[in-house]
Design a protein around this motif. Structure first.
Motif, PDB file in Angstrom:
ATOM      1  N   THR A  22       0.888  -1.348   0.073  1.00  0.00           N
ATOM      2  CA  THR A  22      -0.050   0.009   0.056  1.00  0.00           C
ATOM      3  C   THR A  22       0.790   1.148   0.074  1.00  0.00           C
ATOM      4  OG1 THR A  22      -0.298  -0.218   2.306  1.00  0.00           O
ATOM      5  CG2 THR A  22      -1.817  -1.170   1.148  1.00  0.00           C
ATOM      6  N   ILE A  23       2.240   1.163   0.024  1.00  0.00           N
ATOM      7  CA  ILE A  23       3.066   2.125   0.091  1.00  0.00           C
ATOM      8  C   ILE A  23       3.851   2.049  -1.074  1.00  0.00           C
ATOM      9  CG2 ILE A  23       3.097   2.441   2.589  1.00  0.00           C
ATOM     10  CD1 ILE A  23       5.713   0.892   2.486  1.00  0.00           C
ATOM     11  N   VAL A  24       4.622   3.180  -1.543  1.00  0.00           N
ATOM     12  CA  VAL A  24       5.803   3.168  -2.671  1.00  0.00           C
ATOM     13  C   VAL A  24       6.825   2.171  -1.909  1.00  0.00           C
ATOM     14  CG1 VAL A  24       7.247   4.432  -3.865  1.00  0.00           C
ATOM     15  CG2 VAL A  24       5.175   5.336  -3.009  1.00  0.00           C
ATOM     16  N   PRO A  25       7.242   1.194  -3.173  1.00  0.00           N
ATOM     17  CA  PRO A  25       8.148   0.039  -2.820  1.00  0.00           C
ATOM     18  C   PRO A  25       9.768   0.830  -2.731  1.00  0.00           C
ATOM     19  CG  PRO A  25       7.538  -0.127  -4.915  1.00  0.00           C
ATOM     20  CD  PRO A  25       6.559   0.890  -4.462  1.00  0.00           C
ATOM     21  N   SER A  26      10.806   0.304  -1.914  1.00  0.00           N
ATOM     22  CA  SER A  26      12.079   0.755  -1.851  1.00  0.00           C
ATOM     23  C   SER A  26      12.651   0.771  -2.984  1.00  0.00           C
ATOM     24  CB  SER A  26      12.770   0.052  -0.818  1.00  0.00           C
ATOM     25  OG  SER A  26      12.941  -1.119  -0.977  1.00  0.00           O
ATOM     26  N   GLY A  27      12.391  -0.158  -3.925  1.00  0.00           N
ATOM     27  CA  GLY A  27      12.929  -0.342  -5.276  1.00  0.00           C
ATOM     28  C   GLY A  27      12.298  -1.171  -6.081  1.00  0.00           C
ATOM     29  N   TYR A  28      12.780  -1.427  -7.446  1.00  0.00           N
ATOM     30  CA  TYR A  28      12.063  -2.219  -8.474  1.00  0.00           C
ATOM     31  C   TYR A  28      13.144  -3.049  -9.270  1.00  0.00           C
ATOM     32  CZ  TYR A  28       7.912   0.645  -8.290  1.00  0.00           C
ATOM     33  OH  TYR A  28       6.851   1.265  -7.914  1.00  0.00           O
ATOM     34  N   ALA A  29      14.295  -3.307  -8.349  1.00  0.00           N
ATOM     35  CA  ALA A  29      15.269  -4.224  -8.969  1.00  0.00           C
ATOM     36  C   ALA A  29      14.884  -5.639  -8.655  1.00  0.00           C
ATOM     37  CB  ALA A  29      16.705  -3.963  -8.381  1.00  0.00           C
ATOM     38  N   THR A  30      14.952  -6.644  -9.629  1.00  0.00           N
ATOM     39  CA  THR A  30      14.551  -7.939  -9.653  1.00  0.00           C
ATOM     40  C   THR A  30      15.580  -8.658 -10.164  1.00  0.00           C
ATOM     41  OG1 THR A  30      13.685  -7.913 -11.889  1.00  0.00           O
ATOM     42  CG2 THR A  30      12.143  -7.405 -10.043  1.00  0.00           C
ATOM     43  N   GLN A  31      15.529 -10.028  -9.550  1.00  0.00           N
ATOM     44  CA  GLN A  31      16.643 -11.119  -9.781  1.00  0.00           C
ATOM     45  C   GLN A  31      15.724 -12.018 -11.070  1.00  0.00           C
ATOM     46  OE1 GLN A  31      17.588 -13.220  -6.415  1.00  0.00           O
ATOM     47  NE2 GLN A  31      18.235 -11.400  -5.357  1.00  0.00           N
ATOM     48  N   ASP A  32      16.578 -12.869 -11.487  1.00  0.00           N
ATOM     49  CA  ASP A  32      15.975 -13.581 -12.660  1.00  0.00           C
ATOM     50  C   ASP A  32      14.980 -14.738 -12.213  1.00  0.00           C
ATOM     51  OD1 ASP A  32      17.513 -12.304 -14.396  1.00  0.00           O
ATOM     52  OD2 ASP A  32      18.968 -13.729 -14.861  1.00  0.00           O
ATOM     53  N   ILE A  33      13.768 -14.831 -12.503  1.00  0.00           N
ATOM     54  CA  ILE A  33      12.717 -15.860 -12.111  1.00  0.00           C
ATOM     55  C   ILE A  33      12.490 -16.346 -13.406  1.00  0.00           C
ATOM     56  CG2 ILE A  33      10.511 -16.297 -11.155  1.00  0.00           C
ATOM     57  CD1 ILE A  33      11.182 -14.016  -9.318  1.00  0.00           C
ATOM     58  N   VAL A  34      12.164 -17.872 -13.529  1.00  0.00           N
ATOM     59  CA  VAL A  34      11.950 -18.662 -14.534  1.00  0.00           C
ATOM     60  C   VAL A  34      10.605 -19.467 -14.385  1.00  0.00           C
ATOM     61  CG1 VAL A  34      12.857 -20.077 -16.387  1.00  0.00           C
ATOM     62  CG2 VAL A  34      14.420 -18.377 -15.374  1.00  0.00           C
ATOM     63  N   ILE A  35       9.693 -19.607 -15.313  1.00  0.00           N
ATOM     64  CA  ILE A  35       9.049 -20.864 -15.182  1.00  0.00           C
ATOM     65  C   ILE A  35       9.231 -21.769 -16.157  1.00  0.00           C
ATOM     66  CG2 ILE A  35       6.369 -21.380 -15.717  1.00  0.00           C
ATOM     67  CD1 ILE A  35       5.754 -18.369 -15.189  1.00  0.00           C
ATOM     68  N   GLY A  36       8.995 -23.204 -15.460  1.00  0.00           N
ATOM     69  CA  GLY A  36       9.214 -24.156 -16.132  1.00  0.00           C
ATOM     70  C   GLY A  36       8.167 -24.944 -16.284  1.00  0.00           C
ATOM     71  N   ILE A  37       7.960 -25.779 -17.646  1.00  0.00           N
ATOM     72  CA  ILE A  37       6.610 -26.413 -17.916  1.00  0.00           C
ATOM     73  C   ILE A  37       6.887 -27.729 -18.369  1.00  0.00           C
ATOM     74  CG2 ILE A  37       4.433 -26.301 -19.049  1.00  0.00           C
ATOM     75  CD1 ILE A  37       4.704 -23.423 -19.452  1.00  0.00           C
ATOM     76  N   ASP A  38       6.388 -28.621 -17.619  1.00  0.00           N
ATOM     77  CA  ASP A  38       6.560 -30.036 -18.383  1.00  0.00           C
ATOM     78  C   ASP A  38       5.010 -30.569 -18.770  1.00  0.00           C
ATOM     79  OD1 ASP A  38       7.530 -32.497 -18.793  1.00  0.00           O
ATOM     80  OD2 ASP A  38       6.719 -33.354 -16.710  1.00  0.00           O
ATOM     81  N   PRO A  39       4.914 -30.517 -20.019  1.00  0.00           N
ATOM     82  CA  PRO A  39       3.509 -30.688 -20.456  1.00  0.00           C
ATOM     83  C   PRO A  39       3.318 -32.238 -20.776  1.00  0.00           C
ATOM     84  CG  PRO A  39       4.957 -30.077 -22.267  1.00  0.00           C
ATOM     85  CD  PRO A  39       5.953 -30.336 -20.957  1.00  0.00           C
ATOM     86  N   GLY A  40       2.077 -32.553 -20.319  1.00  0.00           N
ATOM     87  CA  GLY A  40       1.829 -34.143 -20.703  1.00  0.00           C
ATOM     88  C   GLY A  40       0.304 -34.250 -21.153  1.00  0.00           C
ATOM     89  N   LYS A  41      -0.094 -35.438 -21.320  1.00  0.00           N
ATOM     90  CA  LYS A  41      -1.182 -35.911 -22.037  1.00  0.00           C
ATOM     91  C   LYS A  41      -2.453 -35.798 -20.828  1.00  0.00           C
ATOM     92  CE  LYS A  41      -3.810 -39.751 -23.949  1.00  0.00           C
ATOM     93  NZ  LYS A  41      -3.767 -41.113 -24.306  1.00  0.00           N
ATOM     94  N   LYS A  42      -2.235 -36.096 -19.802  1.00  0.00           N
ATOM     95  CA  LYS A  42      -3.128 -36.318 -18.708  1.00  0.00           C
ATOM     96  C   LYS A  42      -2.722 -35.451 -17.415  1.00  0.00           C
ATOM     97  CE  LYS A  42      -5.455 -40.709 -19.781  1.00  0.00           C
ATOM     98  NZ  LYS A  42      -5.518 -42.177 -19.438  1.00  0.00           N
TER      99      LYS A  42
END
Length: 365
Positions: A45-65
């Motif tokens: 609800t306040i202004v954040p101290s900074g907007y620096a971010t680290q690398d975040i990755v999504i991994g997807i293992d697709p399947g049939k069921k």
């Protein structure tokens, strides 16, 4: 474990510790939120101290069921999920629809007149060359896209890694088959379409199966290959974590003045994370009537997402039998079921209170 954070404009920031999130909530600097994919997060609800971010990755293992989805940074595993895909349900419903349609066409034809004058439908043309996805495949991929879209709202995702199944051509028949040698896989269908859709959220990198296996072994993760239907981390979510981790570790060749070789480069830390089992609410869609006539040839209405008591099927409610989901109704009662869609009981509508409207997802921790 880390708690996702978004600012007042819902821009995702770096996750924080649970202790810091509690202090923010107690002091009024943040408020509690829950995403549709079951993840708890806080909104500042306040202004954040900074907007620096680290690398975040999504991994997807697709399947049939079943599919697995994981969110990983270099230091923490942030989110894991096991998706129960609607492949078989959609396929069975499409078969039933086709059967009923053929029955209606057969009853429409007057067989007392000669064949050339019967009310047959007109001949179709090349209607199988439109590049459409089968409904069962599309439903699978759309559920994965739904979860990815929710995760990108609360995590500053820089990349999505997707396990891509490559096909070889059988020289004897000329047909495509999976490289595992087990024949053509439905997972291979619509991969190009899926990668295009994922590209709307973040850059997409294709990962092959052998890379997933090598990375999983390098990280010391074990996979349950006996019963992949089990809703546990070691069936599909473990592969999604390994797929995401390939962004931080890599097995590659090197050359020096004295020798040639290969080794692992980079580092990633696998930590305990929240695990969720996600599926679609398995209620029936609205139909004009039952498939089979009742006594007297009268068919009643069937299916639909609404009830007679102001609630919708899939709504999260509180009842004397516990917290559950609306799964049906009678004239005076509401059926409440758990996350596995097992009925907790039929309860008077006056004793059921709404917690949250249906999101189209059933999430179990």
């Amino acid at each position: 474990m880390r708690i996702p954070v978004v600012d007042s404009n819902r821009q995702p920031l770096m996750p924080t510790t649970p202790a810091r999130a509690r202090k923010w909530i107690q002091s009024g600097k943040a408020v509690k939120r829950w995403s549709d994919c079951g993840q708890f997060y806080v909104q500042l609800t306040i202004v954040p101290s900074g907007y620096a971010t680290q690398d975040i990755v999504i991994g997807i293992d697709p399947g049939k069921k079943y599919s697995g989805i994981g969110v990983v940074s270099a230091k923490f595993t942030l989110y894991t999920a096991h998706l129960v895909l609607p492949f078989q349900t959609v396929r069975d419903r499409m078969d039933n629809r086709r059967l009923m349609r053929r029955g209606r066409r057969g009853r429409r034809i007057n067989r007392k007149i000669e064949f050339s004058k019967r009310a047959h439908r007109q001949k179709r043309f090349a209607n199988r060359r439109q590049g459409k996805l089968a409904p069962s495949i599309r439903a699978n991929r759309q559920l994965e896209l739904r979860i990815v879209s929710e995760l990108c709202k609360i995590y500053p995702v820089i990349e999505i890694r997707y396990e891509y199944v490559r096909a070889d051509v059988d020289k004897s028949s000329g047909r495509k088959k999976a490289r595992s040698g087990k024949g053509f896989s439905p997972v291979m269908v619509g991969q190009v379409w899926m990668l295009k859709q994922l590209g709307q959220f973040a850059p997409v990198v294709k990962i092959e199966g052998y890379q997933t296996s090598l990375t999983r072994s390098h990280l010391g993760l074990t996979k349950n290959k006996v019963d992949k239907s089990k809703a546990e981390f070691n069936t599909h979510a473990v592969d999604s974590v390994a797929i995401a981790a390939t962004s931080f570790v890599e097995y590659r060749k090197y050359h020096t003045a004295n020798m040639d070789g290969a080794n692992w480069f980079g580092s990633v830390t696998i930590t305990p994370a929240s695990f969720f089992v996600i599926r679609r609410p398995p209620y029936s869609r609205r139909q004009l009537h039952l498939m089979v006539p009742a006594r007297g040839g009268v068919r009643r209405k069937y299916g639909g997402s609404t009830t007679r008591h102001g609630l919708r099927k899939g709504d999260l409610v509180n009842s004397p039998k516990g917290i559950g989901f609306v799964s049906g109704d009678t004239e005076k009662q509401i059926s409440v079921s758990d996350a596995n869609w097992k009925r907790l009981g039929q309860i008077a509508s006056s004793k059921v209170t709404l917690i949250r409207r249906s999101t189209g997802l059933i999430v179990a921790c």
